[in-house]
Write a protein that holds these residues in place. Structure first.
Motif, short mmCIF file in Angstrom:
data_model
loop_
_atom_site.label_atom_id
_atom_site.label_comp_id
_atom_site.label_asym_id
_atom_site.label_seq_id
_atom_site.Cartn_x
_atom_site.Cartn_y
_atom_site.Cartn_z
N VAL A 338 0.84 -1.16 -0.20
CA VAL A 338 -0.02 -0.07 0.05
C VAL A 338 0.80 1.08 0.01
CG1 VAL A 338 -1.75 1.33 1.34
CG2 VAL A 338 -1.90 -1.24 1.36
N GLY A 339 0.82 1.95 -0.80
CA GLY A 339 1.36 3.32 -1.04
C GLY A 339 0.99 4.50 -0.55
N LYS A 340 1.17 5.90 -1.49
CA LYS A 340 0.50 6.90 -1.02
C LYS A 340 -1.02 6.90 -1.03
CE LYS A 340 1.07 11.82 -1.77
NZ LYS A 340 1.69 13.02 -2.67
N ASP A 341 -1.67 7.52 -0.03
CA ASP A 341 -2.97 7.70 0.04
C ASP A 341 -3.71 6.51 -0.06
OD1 ASP A 341 -2.88 10.65 -0.02
OD2 ASP A 341 -2.58 10.59 -2.19
N GLY A 342 -3.35 5.37 0.25
CA GLY A 342 -3.95 4.05 0.22
C GLY A 342 -3.82 3.33 -0.96
N VAL A 343 -2.96 3.66 -2.09
CA VAL A 343 -3.33 3.13 -3.31
C VAL A 343 -2.32 1.99 -3.37
CG1 VAL A 343 -2.88 3.74 -5.79
CG2 VAL A 343 -3.84 5.50 -4.32
N PRO A 344 -2.60 0.75 -3.82
CA PRO A 344 -1.54 -0.27 -3.78
C PRO A 344 -1.03 -0.31 -5.16
CG PRO A 344 -4.13 -1.03 -4.46
CD PRO A 344 -4.19 0.37 -4.04
N PRO A 417 3.11 -0.62 3.90
CA PRO A 417 2.72 -1.88 4.60
C PRO A 417 2.00 -2.96 3.45
CG PRO A 417 1.15 -0.27 4.69
CD PRO A 417 2.36 0.39 4.14
N LEU A 418 1.52 -3.99 4.05
CA LEU A 418 0.67 -4.98 3.37
C LEU A 418 -0.76 -4.50 3.30
CD1 LEU A 418 2.37 -8.22 4.60
CD2 LEU A 418 2.42 -7.34 2.16
N PRO A 419 -1.41 -4.79 2.39
CA PRO A 419 -3.01 -4.54 2.54
C PRO A 419 -3.74 -4.78 3.66
CG PRO A 419 -2.48 -5.33 0.46
CD PRO A 419 -1.11 -5.72 1.27
N GLU A 420 -3.37 -6.21 4.31
CA GLU A 420 -4.02 -6.58 5.62
C GLU A 420 -3.19 -5.74 6.59
OE1 GLU A 420 -1.00 -9.88 4.33
OE2 GLU A 420 -2.41 -8.53 3.28
N GLU A 421 -2.47 -5.42 6.68
CA GLU A 421 -1.84 -4.58 7.86
C GLU A 421 -2.41 -3.14 7.62
OE1 GLU A 421 2.67 -6.30 7.80
OE2 GLU A 421 2.37 -4.39 7.02
N ALA A 422 -2.48 -2.47 6.31
CA ALA A 422 -3.13 -1.30 6.43
C ALA A 422 -4.74 -1.26 6.68
CB ALA A 422 -2.93 -0.60 4.97
N ASP A 423 -5.22 -2.23 6.45
CA ASP A 423 -6.66 -2.51 6.69
C ASP A 423 -7.25 -2.30 8.11
OD1 ASP A 423 -7.50 -2.71 4.13
OD2 ASP A 423 -7.58 -4.78 4.24
N GLU A 427 -6.89 5.95 13.09
CA GLU A 427 -7.00 7.28 12.16
C GLU A 427 -5.47 7.46 12.34
OE1 GLU A 427 -8.83 11.67 12.40
OE2 GLU A 427 -9.49 10.08 13.95
N VAL A 428 -4.74 7.63 13.16
CA VAL A 428 -3.43 7.91 13.76
C VAL A 428 -2.18 7.22 12.74
CG1 VAL A 428 -1.54 8.18 15.11
CG2 VAL A 428 -3.68 8.82 16.01
N GLU A 429 -2.38 5.90 12.72
CA GLU A 429 -1.56 5.08 11.93
C GLU A 429 -1.77 5.36 10.61
OE1 GLU A 429 -1.45 1.39 15.12
OE2 GLU A 429 -2.86 1.57 13.41
N ARG A 430 -3.08 5.61 10.09
CA ARG A 430 -3.22 5.86 8.39
C ARG A 430 -2.56 7.27 7.88
NH1 ARG A 430 -6.51 2.74 5.60
NH2 ARG A 430 -6.45 4.21 3.93
N ARG A 431 -2.09 8.05 8.78
CA ARG A 431 -1.40 9.11 8.32
C ARG A 431 0.30 8.67 7.91
NH1 ARG A 431 -1.66 14.32 8.33
NH2 ARG A 431 0.31 15.78 8.56
N ARG A 432 0.46 7.53 8.23
CA ARG A 432 1.84 7.15 7.58
C ARG A 432 1.77 6.83 6.10
NH1 ARG A 432 2.73 1.90 8.77
NH2 ARG A 432 5.03 2.03 8.85
N LEU A 433 0.46 6.87 5.50
CA LEU A 433 0.29 6.73 4.12
C LEU A 433 -0.17 7.99 3.49
CD1 LEU A 433 -2.35 3.58 4.23
CD2 LEU A 433 -0.06 3.62 4.33
#
Length: 490
Positions: A338-344, A417-423, A427-433
């Motif tokens: 998973v890359g920037k803005d959640g795009v795989p 991250p892997l998709p299953e990790e990003a899922d 909210e705080v952790e998603r800022r990594r993306l």
């Protein structure tokens, strides 16, 4: 477990477990002398050599003027005070000081007329800038190591409402990459602190202004504990005029005061102080998301990746052959990340596991050694013998240079991250993306898999909010050492 950027937690101070901590003055007094002495020699030696080689008269006099001017510029810029060593020797302030030195010497040359110092002395001044940066960063690393053993610390008395005081003490106790140790607290308000926290005084709540007795109690507590400074945490019972009166009482006894604004993980280059109508305002600039810095980062990513691919082409071929001969299966492994803005995107690596390793993961979930969303095993049975060597020195990551060229990744950034990790991110952790993931980053140079999930997220968020091209260059330089060291890679 070995860590550098974020270290093992420092025990919280309590009245029962408290041990005297050496004051900062005793530990770092010599640091200013070493820095000043090095600055003196770094100017005097090359300038004297340049003047002697040019057969100029008055070598000693001119050398002394240049050396003393450099010391004076440093002293006026407060480059020898104790808090400088916590900053690690940033280049920008030292570069400004060096340019001021060159300007001062140019003015002196003009005032002296034809007999002034020749232009060759400007080139001879370059070692002084390099030495200033190296020495300050060396002292910073030395003191950071000493802090792990409760040395070179500044003793702090925390003042504020109980909940805020407890939060500050917990934040400081979790890390050792700072110079502060809490030796006591003075609480405002009726809430109790957790058991064992050394409360030296309880301040009254009769009004927002407090009383002179409260200020005297804080001063007495600071002097009794031999505190180096006082942290004040503003709140409902400690704001406005009350904080102002407390500062008067402390400053009358030559005790410094630090006010904690409540924001965390904000780099100094984003902070600017200003005033309006008597108010002290803390201006926090937003993270870089556009402009010259982002364009420079994009150019550095593409050009750097292209250069590395061309230079390392023989290494790519040798590693691909070794992987094919080492175990059955392809040389490259394609994995969705998973890359920037959640795009795989498809990420490439040299294969380090046996074929079908993903299917065997479910039977190993109970043995996961990571306390967060990542799956990590120090002795993963799916990893091949060659794969262990590749992982230890991050050679399996080299194909991701192609991902950098394609714009999926950056040279420096958070771990993708892997998709299953990003899922499972909150909210705080998603800022990594919110930025492109990186081939390397603070996680890789600070312990990698040896870090806890909390430390991993903290490092990534620190980078996301505070990155700069200069910071990227520093991470890339540290990556070389991390790759050769191999700590935390498995």
């Amino acid at each position: 477990m070995q860590r550098s950027e974020v270290d093992a937690p420092r025990p919280r101070a309590t009245m029962s477990s408290y041990r005297p901590v050496a004051r900062t003055d005793a530990e770092v007094r010599w640091c200013g002398l070493v820095a000043a002495g090095t600055d003196l020699l770094a100017v005097a030696v090359p300038v004297a050599a340049a003047l002697a080689a040019a057969h100029e008269p008055g070598v000693l006099r001119r050398t002394a003027v240049a050396a003393l001017a450099w010391l004076l510029v440093g002293a006026l810029g407060r480059r020898y005070v104790h808090w400088v060593w916590a900053e690690g020797g940033p280049v920008a302030p030292l570069l400004r000081d060096w340019l001021v030195l060159v300007g001062v010497l140019a003015l002196l040359r003009g005032a002296a007329g034809p007999g002034g110092a020749p232009p060759v002395t400007v080139a001879a001044l370059l070692p002084s800038l390099v030495a200033a940066v190296v020495v300050r960063r060396t002292i910073h690393r030395y003191l950071r190591g000493r802090r792990r053993y409760a040395r070179a610390l500044r003793r702090v008395l925390v003042v504020g409402e109980a909940q805020a005081v407890d939060l500050v003490m917990g934040q400081l106790a979790r890390r050792t990459d700072h110079e502060y140790v809490v030796v006591g607290a003075c609480t405002a308000g009726g809430t109790e602190l957790p058991d064992g926290v050394p409360v030296c005084a309880r301040l009254g709540t009769d009004g927002p202004d407090g009383t002179g007795e409260d200020d005297a109690a804080v001063v007495a507590a600071a002097e009794e504990l031999r505190a180096d400074l006082v942290f004040a945490v503003p709140g409902r019972h400690l704001s406005g005029d009350r904080l102002r009166r407390l500062s008067w009482a402390l400053h009358d006894r030559d005790l410094p005061l630090m006010v904690l604004p409540g924001v965390v993980e904000v780099a100094r280059h984003r902070v600017r102080l200003t005033t309006a109508a008597g108010l002290t305002l803390l201006h926090i600039a937003p993270p870089y998301r556009r402009g010259v810095q982002t364009l420079a980062k994009a150019a550095m990513d593409r050009l750097g990746a292209l250069l590395l691919v061309l230079v390392l082409a023989p290494v790519f071929a040798a590693l691909a052959l070794a992987v094919r001969l080492g175990s059955p299966g392809p040389a490259l492994y394609r994995q969705v990340r998973v890359g920037k803005d959640g795009v795989p995107f498809p990420m490439w690596k040299f294969r380090t596991m046996i074929v079908g390793a993903e299917g065997a993961r479910s039977g190993l979930e109970e043995d996961n050694e990571n306390d967060g969303h990542m799956f990590k095993l120090r002795r993963d049975p799916r990893v091949t013998p060659l794969g262990r060597l590749l992982r230890r020195h991050s050679l399996d990551e080299l194909p991701q240079l192609v991902n950098v060229l394609l714009g999926h990744m950056s040279l420096v950034g958070p771990r993708p991250p892997l998709p299953e990790e990003a899922d499972r991110y909150d909210e705080v952790e998603r800022r990594r993306l919110s930025v492109r993931p990186g081939l390397t980053g603070l996680w890789q140079v600070s312990g990698r898999s040896d870090l806890s999930w909390h430390e991993t997220v903290s490092l990534d968020l620190r980078y996301v909010d505070n990155w700069s091209c200069a910071w990227d260059m520093g991470v890339l330089a540290r990556t070389v050492r991390a790759v050769l060291d191999g700590r935390g890679a498995y």
